[in-house]
Write an enzyme that holds these catalytic residues in place. Structure first.
Site, PDB file in Angstrom:
ATOM      1  N   PHE A  43     -12.177  -6.950  13.586  1.00  0.00           N
ATOM      2  CA  PHE A  43     -11.071  -7.450  12.781  1.00  0.00           C
ATOM      3  C   PHE A  43     -10.665  -6.407  11.741  1.00  0.00           C
ATOM      4  O   PHE A  43     -11.499  -5.891  11.012  1.00  0.00           O
ATOM      5  CB  PHE A  43     -11.474  -8.760  12.096  1.00  0.00           C
ATOM      6  CG  PHE A  43     -10.384  -9.307  11.206  1.00  0.00           C
ATOM      7  CD1 PHE A  43      -9.164  -9.697  11.741  1.00  0.00           C
ATOM      8  CD2 PHE A  43     -10.567  -9.398   9.832  1.00  0.00           C
ATOM      9  CE1 PHE A  43      -8.151 -10.175  10.935  1.00  0.00           C
ATOM     10  CE2 PHE A  43      -9.554  -9.876   9.014  1.00  0.00           C
ATOM     11  CZ  PHE A  43      -8.344 -10.270   9.565  1.00  0.00           C
ATOM     12  N   GLN A  44      -9.394  -6.100  11.702  1.00  0.00           N
ATOM     13  CA  GLN A  44      -8.831  -5.106  10.779  1.00  0.00           C
ATOM     14  C   GLN A  44      -9.466  -3.735  10.912  1.00  0.00           C
ATOM     15  O   GLN A  44      -9.616  -3.007   9.943  1.00  0.00           O
ATOM     16  CB  GLN A  44      -8.895  -5.609   9.331  1.00  0.00           C
ATOM     17  CG  GLN A  44      -8.024  -6.843   9.144  1.00  0.00           C
ATOM     18  CD  GLN A  44      -7.767  -7.198   7.696  1.00  0.00           C
ATOM     19  OE1 GLN A  44      -8.604  -6.961   6.842  1.00  0.00           O
ATOM     20  NE2 GLN A  44      -6.604  -7.776   7.421  1.00  0.00           N
TER      21      GLN A  44
ATOM     22  N   MET B  86      23.970   8.854   3.226  1.00  0.00           N
ATOM     23  CA  MET B  86      23.804  10.175   3.838  1.00  0.00           C
ATOM     24  C   MET B  86      24.051  10.113   5.335  1.00  0.00           C
ATOM     25  O   MET B  86      24.675  11.004   5.907  1.00  0.00           O
ATOM     26  CB  MET B  86      22.403  10.703   3.537  1.00  0.00           C
ATOM     27  CG  MET B  86      22.179  12.114   3.998  1.00  0.00           C
ATOM     28  SD  MET B  86      23.396  13.235   3.306  1.00  0.00           S
ATOM     29  CE  MET B  86      22.544  13.820   1.857  1.00  0.00           C
TER      30      MET B  86
ATOM     31  N   LYS C 269     -17.824  -0.534   5.241  1.00  0.00           N
ATOM     32  CA  LYS C 269     -18.306  -1.488   4.241  1.00  0.00           C
ATOM     33  C   LYS C 269     -19.798  -1.320   3.953  1.00  0.00           C
ATOM     34  O   LYS C 269     -20.220  -1.358   2.804  1.00  0.00           O
ATOM     35  CB  LYS C 269     -18.015  -2.913   4.704  1.00  0.00           C
ATOM     36  CG  LYS C 269     -18.324  -3.977   3.653  1.00  0.00           C
ATOM     37  CD  LYS C 269     -17.780  -5.339   4.092  1.00  0.00           C
ATOM     38  CE  LYS C 269     -18.279  -6.441   3.170  1.00  0.00           C
ATOM     39  NZ  LYS C 269     -17.325  -6.797   2.120  1.00  0.00           N
TER      40      LYS C 269
ATOM     41  N   GLU D 196       0.812  -1.222   0.000  1.00  0.00           N
ATOM     42  CA  GLU D 196       0.000   0.000   0.000  1.00  0.00           C
ATOM     43  C   GLU D 196       0.844   1.270   0.000  1.00  0.00           C
ATOM     44  O   GLU D 196       0.415   2.306  -0.489  1.00  0.00           O
ATOM     45  CB  GLU D 196      -0.964   0.020   1.186  1.00  0.00           C
ATOM     46  CG  GLU D 196      -2.115  -0.972   1.069  1.00  0.00           C
ATOM     47  CD  GLU D 196      -1.764  -2.351   1.600  1.00  0.00           C
ATOM     48  OE1 GLU D 196      -0.582  -2.591   1.937  1.00  0.00           O
ATOM     49  OE2 GLU D 196      -2.678  -3.197   1.686  1.00  0.00           O
TER      50      GLU D 196
HETATM   51  C1  LIG Z   1      11.929   5.758   5.777  1.00  0.00           C
HETATM   52  C2  LIG Z   1      13.196   6.401   6.165  1.00  0.00           C
HETATM   53  N1  LIG Z   1      13.978   5.852   7.110  1.00  0.00           N
HETATM   54  C3  LIG Z   1      15.150   6.428   7.460  1.00  0.00           C
HETATM   55  C4  LIG Z   1      15.555   7.595   6.871  1.00  0.00           C
HETATM   56  C5  LIG Z   1      16.864   8.253   7.283  1.00  0.00           C
HETATM   57  N2  LIG Z   1      17.790   8.315   6.155  1.00  0.00           N
HETATM   58  C6  LIG Z   1      17.945   9.419   5.400  1.00  0.00           C
HETATM   59  S1  LIG Z   1      19.000   9.211   4.151  1.00  0.00           S
HETATM   60  C7  LIG Z   1      19.314   7.620   4.589  1.00  0.00           C
HETATM   61  C8  LIG Z   1      20.270   6.777   3.810  1.00  0.00           C
HETATM   62  C9  LIG Z   1      19.702   6.320   2.528  1.00  0.00           C
HETATM   63  O1  LIG Z   1      20.547   5.362   1.993  1.00  0.00           O
HETATM   64  P1  LIG Z   1      20.552   5.065   0.441  1.00  0.00           P
HETATM   65  O2  LIG Z   1      19.186   4.880  -0.032  1.00  0.00           O
HETATM   66  O3  LIG Z   1      21.522   3.980   0.163  1.00  0.00           O
HETATM   67  O4  LIG Z   1      21.032   6.443  -0.159  1.00  0.00           O
HETATM   68  P2  LIG Z   1      22.494   7.108  -0.199  1.00  0.00           P
HETATM   69  O5  LIG Z   1      22.484   8.192   0.831  1.00  0.00           O
HETATM   70  O6  LIG Z   1      23.497   6.059   0.092  1.00  0.00           O
HETATM   71  O7  LIG Z   1      22.585   7.657  -1.573  1.00  0.00           O
HETATM   72  C10 LIG Z   1      18.588   7.286   5.721  1.00  0.00           C
HETATM   73  C11 LIG Z   1      18.671   5.987   6.419  1.00  0.00           C
HETATM   74  C12 LIG Z   1      14.687   8.153   5.912  1.00  0.00           C
HETATM   75  N3  LIG Z   1      14.975   9.307   5.299  1.00  0.00           N
HETATM   76  N4  LIG Z   1      13.538   7.538   5.549  1.00  0.00           N
END
Ligand SMILES: Cc1ncc(C[n+]2csc(CCOP(=O)(O)OP(=O)(O)O)c2C)c(N)n1
Ligand SMILES: [Mg+2]
Lengths: 164, 552
Positions: free
Chosen positions: B102-103, B466, B152, B40
Site C-alpha cells: 500500500f502506497q 503564452m 518506515k 506536496e
Molecule cells: C505544468 C505546466 N503545464 C503546461 C505548461 C505549458 N504552458 C506554458 S505557458 C502556459 C500558459 C500559462 O498561462 P497563465 O498562467 O495564464 O500565464 P500567461 O501566459 O497567460 O501569462 C502553458 C499552458 C507549463 N509550462 N507547465
C-alpha cells in the site's frame, strides 16, 4: 561514427547499472553492448561498454558518465592499446553429414563443443567481435538454431618492456 | 534529526502520511519548524524558493507513494535550475519493498533522471551518513536536488549518533579551481576583442559571484546580458546592462550577440531558448565559457576557450590576471561598440501602449516603481514570467525566483511562500498568470495559517496566454484549449481563505490596488484584468536565429 570502448569502475550497488543505462536512453546516446561484473574488490564493479558517436558525442558521454556519483573511474580505451574479448554460445543443427565440417570449423577457430545432443551441438567461442562474426558466417549455412552473445569486455594493456 | 541540526536546517516544508508519522513526531521535539503545505508540489517548490532566497539547502518531507510522486515536477524544476534541495520521502518498510505494498512506489527509480543523486536507506546505521552525503552533494559543485527514501522501519529503528565529519565521497569531487592556462588564453582573447559581450547565467548567482562578475564587466567596459536564470547577477539599472537574451530577450541584447566578436558565457548552459538556431548563434564570435559542470561546456555550442571551475573563483582569478596585466578598457575605447548598442536601444526599445485597458507590462512597471525594485519576485510560467523578466529590473542577485529550465506552472506561489519563510522581513511578490496560479492555489491556506504576507499579482488575461500567443502567430489564431474564462473570482477566493482579495479592471485603479495590497499586513491576491490578447515581444520564433525577431 567511431566505436568507443569505455571501461568504468563503479560502486557495486543496486541501481548503478540503471543510472548508467538511463543516462544513455535519456540523452539519446546509443549503447552497442554492455557487460558488468564484480571486480576483485566486491564493493566495486567493472562495466565495459561500447558505444558509437563522433568525437563531440563521445566527449559528452564521458563527461556525463563521470558526473554520476557512483562512477569511480572511467577509462576510454579507444585509441589506446587494449585487449577485448566477446563470447558466444552457438547452437547449430548437427546433421550427420555436417558434423565433420562443424568440427573442423570448431578446430580452426579454437572453439569448444560444450553440449551435444542427437540433433544439435552447442559451441562456445571467445574472441574479438570480428572473429565471432566470422565463425557465425561460416556456421550459418549449416543451420544456426540460436545464439547467446556477450558484449565486449576489455582491459588496457600494460606497457611492454622495450629494447629487447 | 541530529544530522539535520548539524546541517543547519531550521525549516522543513512537508505533508504527512502513514510512513512518516515517526519523523514528524520526532520533529515536534526539536526546534526545527515545519510548514504544513496543502499539496506536496507546494512543499518542494517552497523548499526551492527557500533555498534560492536564503542561499541554503531547502528541505522537504513527504510520505510514500502519492506523496512522493506529487513532488516529482518540483524535483525536476529544481534539477533543471540547479537548486540545492534535499527531499525526504517516506517508504514502506524494507520487508515490503517490491511487493506492491500500500502506497509503495519506486520513487528512487522515478526520480533517477531528475535528481543529482538519490538514495534508498536500508539500515538505520546508514541513515546519518547518507543524510550527510545528501546535503553535501546537494550544495556542492553544480548544486541540485537529492532525494533520500526512508523506509518506515529504518526511521523507527534506533542507532547511536555520533557527529560525522564532512563526507568524503571518493568518486565525487567537483572542480572549483579553474585551469590557469585556460584563464590565460581567455585573457589573451579579451585583450584583442573589439566587441565583447558578457553573458551571465544562474551559475553566477549560485556561486555567489555577482560582485566579481560586475567588477569583471566594468574592467572590460563590456555590455552584459543574462539568461532568465541570470537576472540580478549584474545590476539591471547599469548603463552596461543589455537586458535579457533569447526568445523574449531585448532587441539590443540579441543583436549584440549577432555582432559581437567575443562572447564570455559564465555560469550558463546555452539553452535553446537562449540560442535560437544554434548555427546562427554568435556567428562572428570566439566564445569563452566558464562553468562548474563540464557537461555544460560544448554541449550545444562549440567554444573556443572552455574553463571548468566555480564561477566566482574563476571570475576572481580572471580579475586578478586583468589587474596584473593592467588590462582595463575605458568608455572611450569602447565607444564605437557601445554607440552601436545604444542605437539599437533607441530605435527598438521594449515598448507597449497603455490605453484604456490595463496592460500587463504597466502593472509590472508600477510594481517595480512601488517596490523600488527591492522586492523578492517569484513568477509563474508564461507571459507573466517574461513580462516580469523584461520590466522588473533586478539590481541584486537572489531576488528573482522562477522556474527557468522546466518552466513549471504552479511554481511561483509556493516558491514565494518558501522565500517569505526564508526572509521574513522582505517583501515577497509572486507575479502570476491566471492559469498558473490555479495550479497551486491551495497554498493560500498555508500562507494564511503561517501568517506569511506573500503578495500575488495576477496578470489575468483569462487565457493560457503564452500558448495563445503561439496559436495567434503560428496556428492561424485557433485558440484551442487556451481560453480560461471559466475561473474563480480570485479576490473572493482569497477572502474565503482569509486573505485579502483585490481586483482592478481599469488602468487608473492599478496603482491604488497595488499600494493597498503591498501595504497590507497579510497575504494578498491582486487580480488585474489585463488586455486579453497582449503579446510578449520581441519574440524569436522557435528555430529562427535570435537576430530574427518579431517585434509586435
Ligand atoms: C505544468 C505546466 N503545464 C503546461 C505548461 C505549458 N504552458 C506554458 S505557458 C502556459 C500558459 C500559462 O498561462 P497563465 O498562467 O495564464 O500565464 P500567461 O501566459 O497567460 O501569462 C502553458 C499552458 C507549463 N509550462 N507547465
Ligand atoms: Mg493567463
Amino acid at each position: 561514427m567511431q566505436k568507443h570502448t569505455i571501461s568504468l569502475l563503479v560502486d557495486n550497488e543496486p541501481g548503478v547499472l540503471s543510472r548508467v543505462a538511463g543516462l544513455f536512453s535519456g540523452r539519446g546516446f546509443n549503447i552497442e553492448s554492455l557487460c558488468v561484473a564484480e571486480t576483485l574488490d566486491p564493493s566495486v564493479s567493472r562495466i565495459t561498454l561500447v558505444t558509437r558517436g563522433d568525437d563531440a558525442v563521445a566527449e559528452q558521454i564521458k563527461k556525463h558518465l563521470n558526473k554520476l556519483i557512483n562512477v569511480i573511474k572511467l577509462y576510454d580505451l579507444t585509441g589506446t592499446e587494449y585487449v577485448d574479448r566477446e563470447m558466444a554460445l552457438i547452437k547449430v543443427k548437427a546433421k550427420a553429414e555436417h558434423r565433420p565440417e562443424i568440427l573442423r570449423i570448431v578446430d580452426i577457430f579454437r572453439c569448444k563443443v560444450v553440449d551435444v545432443s542427437p540433433s544439435h551441438y552447442t559451441i562456445e567461442v571467445t574472441g574479438t567481435a570480428e572473429k565471432l562474426s566470422a565463425i557465425l558466417g561460416l556456421l550459418r549455412p549449416v543451420g544456426i538454431k540460436e545464439i547467446a552473445r556477450t558484449g565486449a569486455i576489455a582491459l588496457a594493456r600494460e606497457k611492454k618492456l622495450r629494447g629487447r | 534529526m541530529a544530522v539535520l541540526k548539524q546541517e543547519g536546517v531550521d525549516t522543513i516544508f512537508g505533508f504527512p502520511g502513514g510512513v512518516v508519522i515517526d519523523i514528524f513526531d520526532e520533529l515536534s521535539r526539536t526546534d526545527i519548524q515545519y510548514i504544513l503545505v496543502r499539496h506536496e508540489q507546494g512543499a518542494i517548490h517552497a523548499a526551492d524558493g527557500y533555498a534560492r532566497a536564503k542561499k541554503r539547502v531547502g528541505v522537504c518531507l513527504v510520505t510514500s507513494g502519492p506523496g512522493a510522486t506529487n513532488t516529482v515536477s518540483g524535483i525536476a524544476s529544481a534539477y533543471m535550475d540547479s537548486i540545492p534541495v534535499v527531499v525526504l520521502t517516506g517508504q514502506v518498510p524494507t520487508a515490503l519493498i517490491g511487493n506492491d505494498a500500500f502506497q509503495e512506489v519506486d520513487i528512487v527509480g522515478i526520480t533517477r533522471p531528475c535528481t543529482k543523486h538519490n538514495y534508498l536507506v536500508k539500515r538505520t546505521e546508514d541513515l546519518a551518513r547518507v543524510l550527510r552525503e545528501a546535503f553535501h552533494i546537494a550544495r556542492s559543485g553544480r548544486p541540485g536536488p537529492v532525494l533520500v527514501d526512508l523506509p518506515k522501519d529504518v526511521t523507527q529503528g534506533k542507532a547511536r549518533y555520533k557527529p560525522l565529519p564532512q563526507p568524503d565521497i571518493p568518486s565525487y569531487s567537483p572542480t572549483y579551481k579553474p585551469n590557469t592556462k585556460q584563464l590565460q588564453r581567455a585573457v589573451t582573447l579579451i585583450k584583442g576583442a573589439k566587441r565583447p559581450v558578457v553573458f551571465s547565467g544562474g551559475g553566477v548567482i549560485l556561486s555567489g559571484g555577482s560582485n566579481e562578475l560586475t567588477k569583471f564587466a566594468k574592467k572590460l567596459h563590456a555590455p552584459v546580458t543574462a539568461s532568465l536564470m541570470g537576472l540580478g547577477s549584474f545590476p539591471g539599472t547599469d548603463p552596461l546592462w543589455l537586458g535579457m537574451l533569447g526568445m523574449h530577450g531585448t532587441y539590443r541584447a540579441n543583436m549584440a550577440i549577432g555582432a559581437c566578436d567575443l562572447l564570455i558565457g559564465i555560469g550558463v548552459r546555452f539553452d535553446d531558448r537562449v540560442t535560437g538556431r544554434v548555427e546562427t548563434f554568435a556567428p562572428n564570435a570566439k566564445i569563452i565559457h566558464v562553468d562548474i559542470d563540464p557537461t555544460s561546456i560544448s554541449k550545444n555550442i562549440p567554444v573556443t576557450v572552455p574553463i571548468v571551475g566555480d564561477c566566482k573563483t574563476s571570475l576572481r582569478e580572471l580579475n586578478r590576471i586583468l589587474v596584473r596585466e593592467k588590462v582595463k578598457f575605458t568608455k572611450r575605447a569602447r565607444k564605437p561598440w557601445l554607440d552601436k548598442i545604444q542605437n539599437w536601444k533607441d530605435t527598438t526599445p521594449l515598448k507597449y501602449e497603455q490605453k484604456n485597458i490595463i496592460k500587463p507590462q504597466y502593472v509590472v512597471e508600477k510594481l517595480y516603481e512601488l517596490t523600488n525594485g527591492k522586492a523578492i519576485i517569484t513568477t509563474e510560467v508564461g507571459q507573466n514570467q517574461m513580462w516580469t523578466a523584461q520590466y522588473y529590473h533586478f539590481d541584486r542577485p537572489h531576488c528573482f525566483i522562477t522556474s527557468g529550465g522546466l518552466g513549471c506552472m504552479g511554481f511561483g506561489f509556493p516558491a514565494a511562500i518558501g522565500a517569505q519563510v526564508a526572509c521574513p522581513d522582505r517583501l515577497v511578490v509572486d507575479v502570476a498568470g491566471d492559469g498558473s496560479i490555479q495550479m497551486n492555489i491551495q497554498e493560500l491556506a498555508t500562507a494564511v495559517q503561517y501568517k506569511l504576507p506573500v503578495k500575488v499579482v495576477i496578470l489575468n488575461n483569462r487565457y493560457l496566454g503564452m500558448v495563445r500567443q503561439w496559436q495567434e502567430l503560428f496556428y492561424g489564431k485557433r485558440y484551442t484549449a487556451t481560453d480560461m474564462k471559466h475561473a474563480p473570482d480570485f479576490a473572493k477566493l482569497a477572502e474565503s481563505y482569509g486573505a485579502l482579495g483585490l481586483k482592478a479592471t481599469k488602468p487608473r485603479e492599478v496603482e491604488a490596488v497595488l499600494k493597498q495590497g503591498l501595504d497590507s499586513p497579510g497575504p494578498a491576491f491582486m487580480d488585474f484584468w489585463v488586455a486579453r490578447e497582449e503579446g510578449v515581444y520581441p519574440m524569436v520564433p522557435a528555430g529562427a536565429a535570435i537576430t530574427e525577431m518579431l517585434l509586435a
